[in-house]
Design a protein around this motif. Structure first.
Motif, PDB file in Angstrom:
ATOM      1  N   PRO A  83       0.797  -1.232   0.000  1.00 38.11           N
ATOM      2  CA  PRO A  83       0.000   0.000   0.000  1.00 38.11           C
ATOM      3  C   PRO A  83       0.826   1.278   0.000  1.00 38.11           C
ATOM      4  O   PRO A  83       0.335   2.332  -0.414  1.00 38.11           O
ATOM      5  N   ASN A  84       2.077   1.206   0.448  1.00 36.20           N
ATOM      6  CA  ASN A  84       2.933   2.397   0.489  1.00 36.20           C
ATOM      7  C   ASN A  84       3.808   2.556  -0.746  1.00 36.20           C
ATOM      8  O   ASN A  84       4.493   3.571  -0.893  1.00 36.20           O
ATOM      9  N   TYR A  85       3.775   1.552  -1.626  1.00 39.98           N
ATOM     10  CA  TYR A  85       4.624   1.576  -2.819  1.00 39.98           C
ATOM     11  C   TYR A  85       3.860   1.017  -4.020  1.00 39.98           C
ATOM     12  O   TYR A  85       4.389   0.213  -4.789  1.00 39.98           O
ATOM     13  N   THR A  86       2.630   1.437  -4.201  1.00 40.38           N
ATOM     14  CA  THR A  86       1.824   0.864  -5.283  1.00 40.38           C
ATOM     15  C   THR A  86       2.440   1.096  -6.653  1.00 40.38           C
ATOM     16  O   THR A  86       2.207   0.316  -7.586  1.00 40.38           O
ATOM     17  N   GLU A  87       3.250   2.155  -6.792  1.00 39.22           N
ATOM     18  CA  GLU A  87       3.858   2.459  -8.094  1.00 39.22           C
ATOM     19  C   GLU A  87       4.899   1.414  -8.492  1.00 39.22           C
ATOM     20  O   GLU A  87       5.286   1.345  -9.666  1.00 39.22           O
ATOM     21  N   ARG A  88       5.344   0.588  -7.551  1.00 39.70           N
ATOM     22  CA  ARG A  88       6.324  -0.458  -7.875  1.00 39.70           C
ATOM     23  C   ARG A  88       5.664  -1.703  -8.480  1.00 39.70           C
ATOM     24  O   ARG A  88       6.372  -2.609  -8.920  1.00 39.70           O
ATOM     25  N   HIS A  89       4.349  -1.747  -8.488  1.00 42.21           N
ATOM     26  CA  HIS A  89       3.626  -2.927  -8.943  1.00 42.21           C
ATOM     27  C   HIS A  89       3.003  -2.692 -10.316  1.00 42.21           C
ATOM     28  O   HIS A  89       2.781  -1.549 -10.729  1.00 42.21           O
ATOM     29  N   GLU A  90       2.684  -3.770 -11.007  1.00 52.36           N
ATOM     30  CA  GLU A  90       1.995  -3.682 -12.283  1.00 52.36           C
ATOM     31  C   GLU A  90       0.572  -3.185 -12.018  1.00 52.36           C
ATOM     32  O   GLU A  90      -0.151  -3.774 -11.208  1.00 52.36           O
ATOM     33  N   PRO A  91       0.149  -2.099 -12.660  1.00 49.86           N
ATOM     34  CA  PRO A  91      -1.123  -1.460 -12.286  1.00 49.86           C
ATOM     35  C   PRO A  91      -2.346  -2.362 -12.390  1.00 49.86           C
ATOM     36  O   PRO A  91      -3.285  -2.225 -11.601  1.00 49.86           O
TER      37      PRO A  91
END
Length: 430
Positions: free
Chosen positions: A319-327
């Motif tokens: 939840p604190n790094y959602t930009e690191r995941h495939e959207p």
């Protein structure tokens, strides 16, 4: 009511017991073997001739165990259904000359094993575990499961910029645990270990020792819908695999030979005699075919019909790094096991494998999720591609979504261990 209470917690409670009792790969193998023995499996030695008897059998070698069940009516060309996993986890391992120290402190020299998240080992009460080898070639397990060592972090007063500039750790200088005061004394650690396992120190000829967090696994959260604990990467899969294998033995008319293959050294590349890239699995499967009177042709037919589910932990969306995941792919805890896909073969899954996994989950009544890495981030890997390439076996990469992977303490959904075991059972039963 929280979704965490949909299922009986007995499986997760048992996983917590297994994690706490398995601080090293050698303990994980011993505990797995004990469970198999209680279920009627028998150990076979690699140096003995194997026979064509039916029933459950297993082989151990160091930190690896291969177990299989030959049902009534199995032929030499009967295909296998394999659950693959690994017993090792990133940690700190004791060096050959362990007794060291500085500035009046006694310390233990360690080497970093696998992709360790260094900061998670700081200021944590650590025990000592693994095995020693005696002069007669036998092994003794070691488990000092109490606060013995600690890697102390530098106080903020002496590192004023740590919260602004980030923690910077030198792997050689900053990760050496303390365990007392005084000058280093050569042989001190092994004398201590010898006392703990009640053998003469001079009988210890070698050792494979490592540190572990002594904090036990625990349910976490307002509704206790999460599970925090050590070594879930990948003892969670080993535990689920042995439960599934034992459950599959009660099925009538098994069309496959169910197998559990739990390897060592996955975290550093699998290149060892107990790793997935070694010949252990192939040798065991071949010998099983030949023991039943099979030929090379039977072995080829059996392997051609074999499927492996390579089960390892994967990444839940953070939840604190959602930009690191495939959207478009955000696996969540308690959403069921994940299907791992990478078209560059960091995972071995293809469309056919997806169909096999989906069918097993459907039979088990288990939900499942997809995992794909963000295109801008490098993708990890598992024993899946190694197994597929090494043995020519169709392989599918799956797992459980977790946070804090490779930490000294990881986090997953409290329901997911049961859901994984149910899916693996359905897969092995065919």
């Amino acid at each position: 009511m929280s979704s965490a209470h949909r299922f009986d917690r007995g499986h997760t409670d048992d996983l917590m017991t297994f994690l706490a009792a398995s601080p090293s790969p050698y303990h994980a193998v011993a505990n797995t073997a004990e469970r198999l023995e209680k279920a009627g499996f028998r150990q076979v030695a690699e140096t003995d001739a194997w026979d064509a008897t039916t029933g459950g059998k297993y082989v151990t070698r160091g930190g690896a165990i291969i177990a299989w069940y030959v049902p009534e009516g199995a032929t030499p060309a009967s295909p296998f259904r394999i659950v693959g996993a690994h017993t090792d986890s990133p940690n700190l391992r004791v060096k050959p000359l362990p007794d060291t120290g500085s500035a009046g402190w006694r310390q233990v020299a360690v080497e970093l094993y696998g992709g360790t998240l260094l900061n998670t080992w700081l200021d944590r009460d650590l025990g000592l575990s693994g095995r020693v080898t005696l002069r007669d070639g036998s092994h003794r397990l070691v488990n000092v499961d109490r606060p013995l060592l600690r890697v102390p972090q530098l106080a903020i007063h002496l590192d004023r910029g740590v919260n602004q500039d980030g923690l910077k750790l030198d792997k050689q200088k900053h990760m050496t645990p303390i365990w007392g005061l005084g000058k280093p004394d050569e042989g001190d650690l092994i004398r201590f270990v010898a006392e703990e396992i009640e053998v003469p120190a001079e009988e210890i000829a070698g050792w494979d020792l490592m540190v572990h967090s002594v904090e036990p696994p625990a349910y976490l959260g307002r509704d206790q819908e999460l599970l925090a604990g050590p070594r879930m990467d990948n003892l969670l899969s080993v535990h689920a695999g042995v439960a599934a294998l034992i459950a599959a033995t009660s099925s009538e008319g098994l069309p496959y030979i169910p197998v559990l293959a739990a390897f060592d050294h996955e975290e550093n590349g699998s290149q060892s005699d107990t790793g997935a890239e070694g010949p252990l699995l192939g040798t065991v499967l071949e010998r099983s075919v030949f023991a039943r009177g099979g030929t090379y042709e039977d072995k080829a037919r059996a392997f051609a019909g074999t499927i492996c589910l390579s089960s390892d932990t994967g990444h839940a969306v953070h939840p604190n790094y959602t930009e690191r995941h495939e959207p478009g792919h955000h696996p969540l805890p308690n959403g069921g096991p994940i299907l791992k896909v990478n078209v560059n073969q960091r995972y071995a899954t293809d469309g056919s494998g997806r169909a096999v996994f989906a069918a097993a989950c459907e039979r088990a009544g288990v939900p499942w999720q997809h995992f794909v890495s963000n295109n801008s981030m490098p993708c990890g890997t598992t024993i899946g591609p190694i197994t597929a390439a090494r043995h020519g076996i169709a392989t599918v990469d799956i797992g459980v979504a977790c946070l804090s992977m490779h930490s000294a303490r990881e986090l997953c959904g409290a329901d997911d261990p049961y859901l994984l075991a149910a899916a693996l059972t359905a897969f092995l039963e065919g």
